[in-house]
Design a protein around this motif. Sequence first.
Motif, PDB file in Angstrom:
ATOM      1  N   TYR A  49       0.815  -1.222   0.000  1.00  0.00           N
ATOM      2  CA  TYR A  49       0.000   0.000   0.000  1.00  0.00           C
ATOM      3  C   TYR A  49       0.851   1.276   0.000  1.00  0.00           C
ATOM      4  N   ASP A  63       2.718  -8.276   1.480  1.00  0.00           N
ATOM      5  CA  ASP A  63       1.605  -7.973   2.373  1.00  0.00           C
ATOM      6  C   ASP A  63       2.109  -8.200   3.796  1.00  0.00           C
ATOM      7  N   SER A  64       1.221  -8.063   4.777  1.00  0.00           N
ATOM      8  CA  SER A  64       1.674  -8.127   6.172  1.00  0.00           C
ATOM      9  C   SER A  64       2.341  -9.468   6.473  1.00  0.00           C
ATOM     10  N   THR A 162      -3.178 -13.048   9.738  1.00  0.00           N
ATOM     11  CA  THR A 162      -3.202 -11.961   8.752  1.00  0.00           C
ATOM     12  C   THR A 162      -4.336 -12.313   7.792  1.00  0.00           C
ATOM     13  N   HIS A 234     -11.086   0.234   3.983  1.00  0.00           N
ATOM     14  CA  HIS A 234     -11.902  -0.804   3.335  1.00  0.00           C
ATOM     15  C   HIS A 234     -13.395  -0.660   3.614  1.00  0.00           C
ATOM     16  N   SER A 273      -6.887 -11.854   0.471  1.00  0.00           N
ATOM     17  CA  SER A 273      -5.847 -10.960   0.989  1.00  0.00           C
ATOM     18  C   SER A 273      -5.209 -10.138  -0.127  1.00  0.00           C
ATOM     19  N   THR A 274      -4.374  -9.209   0.262  1.00  0.00           N
ATOM     20  CA  THR A 274      -3.642  -8.374  -0.686  1.00  0.00           C
ATOM     21  C   THR A 274      -2.886  -9.249  -1.684  1.00  0.00           C
TER      22      THR A 274
HETATM   23  P1  13P Z   1      -2.683  -7.490   4.366  1.00  0.00           P
HETATM   24  O1  13P Z   1      -1.348  -6.948   4.061  1.00  0.00           O
HETATM   25  O2  13P Z   1      -2.636  -8.612   5.373  1.00  0.00           O
HETATM   26  O3  13P Z   1      -3.496  -7.864   3.176  1.00  0.00           O
HETATM   27  O4  13P Z   1      -3.514  -6.366   5.153  1.00  0.00           O
HETATM   28  C1  13P Z   1      -3.973  -5.262   4.536  1.00  0.00           C
HETATM   29  C2  13P Z   1      -3.850  -4.065   5.378  1.00  0.00           C
HETATM   30  O5  13P Z   1      -4.785  -3.361   5.602  1.00  0.00           O
HETATM   31  C3  13P Z   1      -2.546  -3.749   5.907  1.00  0.00           C
HETATM   32  O6  13P Z   1      -2.661  -2.704   6.761  1.00  0.00           O
END
Ligand code: 13P
Length: 369
Positions: A49, A63-64, A162, A234, A273-274
Amino acid sequence: MDVLDILEIESEVSLPKRYSELSTQEMEARIREIKEKFGDRLFLPGHHYQKDEVIQFADARGDSLKLAQICASMDKAEFIAFCGVHFMAETADMLTRPDQKVILPDMRAGCSMADMADIEQTERGWTKMQEIWGDTILPLTYVNSTAAIKSFVGKHGGACVTSGNAKKMLEWAFTQNERILFLPDQHLGRNTAFDIGVQLHEMAVYAPLTNSFEYTGNFEDVKVILWKGHCSVHEKFNINHIENLRKNKPETKIIVHPECTYDVVQASDYAGSTNYIIEMLEAAEPGSKWAIGTEMNLVNRLASEHPDKEIESLNPFMCPCLTMNRIDLAHLLWSLEKLEEGEVVNQIKVPDEVANYAVLSLERMLERS
Ligand code: 13P
Ligand code: SF4
């Protein structure tokens, strides 16, 4: 970090004036120079992001979950300049050796969802839940939470999740106890629980501000207790966006992140997920049309990386995650120039007494991911 902390830091820290006078090219050249000088001693993880101006310097994007896994195996770097938000930098600190230093280029890069659960509220809510359900609850926390919450969860036998492993972790959690407390994101909790067969009437919402439950059924039927928190990014996707798209562009596929509300997830074609969203778009047919329900920097990047596909945001008026966007070229350069001068600024250091149990909750997740 709560809102007051953020405001306090904001008033204390302002970058020296020269950073507003440097051109983009000058800042980019200096960052490149410092990275080259430090070599393997400096590592820059970047969440998907992050803005393009920052992500271009990331040594690893993820991603996380992926960033947590990378940090856990990062043995070379002495300094980790984390291009993401506060809870991710805390996680990186806890998963690296004590001599490795984690830096967050701008301390205002928090997460409004993580701020929706503090440890006092959690202890208070837990007491109330124990009064109702006794010792039948296992806590799970989304990694988007403070180290103190992760520690609480670790201490009570639970784990982190996650968006990439929430289903697997929830299934595991149900092998450990009868009921699950899922915090702080009610939407990820609800969407995942529904996905594994828990019915909506078996989920109660715990409201931390009033220390009460939003639930009209019989408490005995509750299997999942959802913390009343959400992601302010979101939550900006709603059912009207989906209905408009279905009407005006019926050929467009809709894919959303599970931090979106239950009705949005149910009405979409895909949710994940991302990483899942990125992989789906990579695998999509040329010429296919997609509306994505996730953070805007990522949606724009996917659109530019896949010019052979038509990619747009599910919400045409969407904006990026503002706290993620706190990390910009100027702050990144400032933190790296300080490092070059021998000063570690904005170090993220979780106290040992918190980290001990928090690491346990992270390890329980990593070993099942
Ligand atoms: P992920 O990276 O786990 O998809 O989470 C999205 C998010 O909002 C990270 O802050
Ligand atoms: Fe937090 Fe949502 Fe921003 Fe992720 S996108 S950092 S969950 S506010």
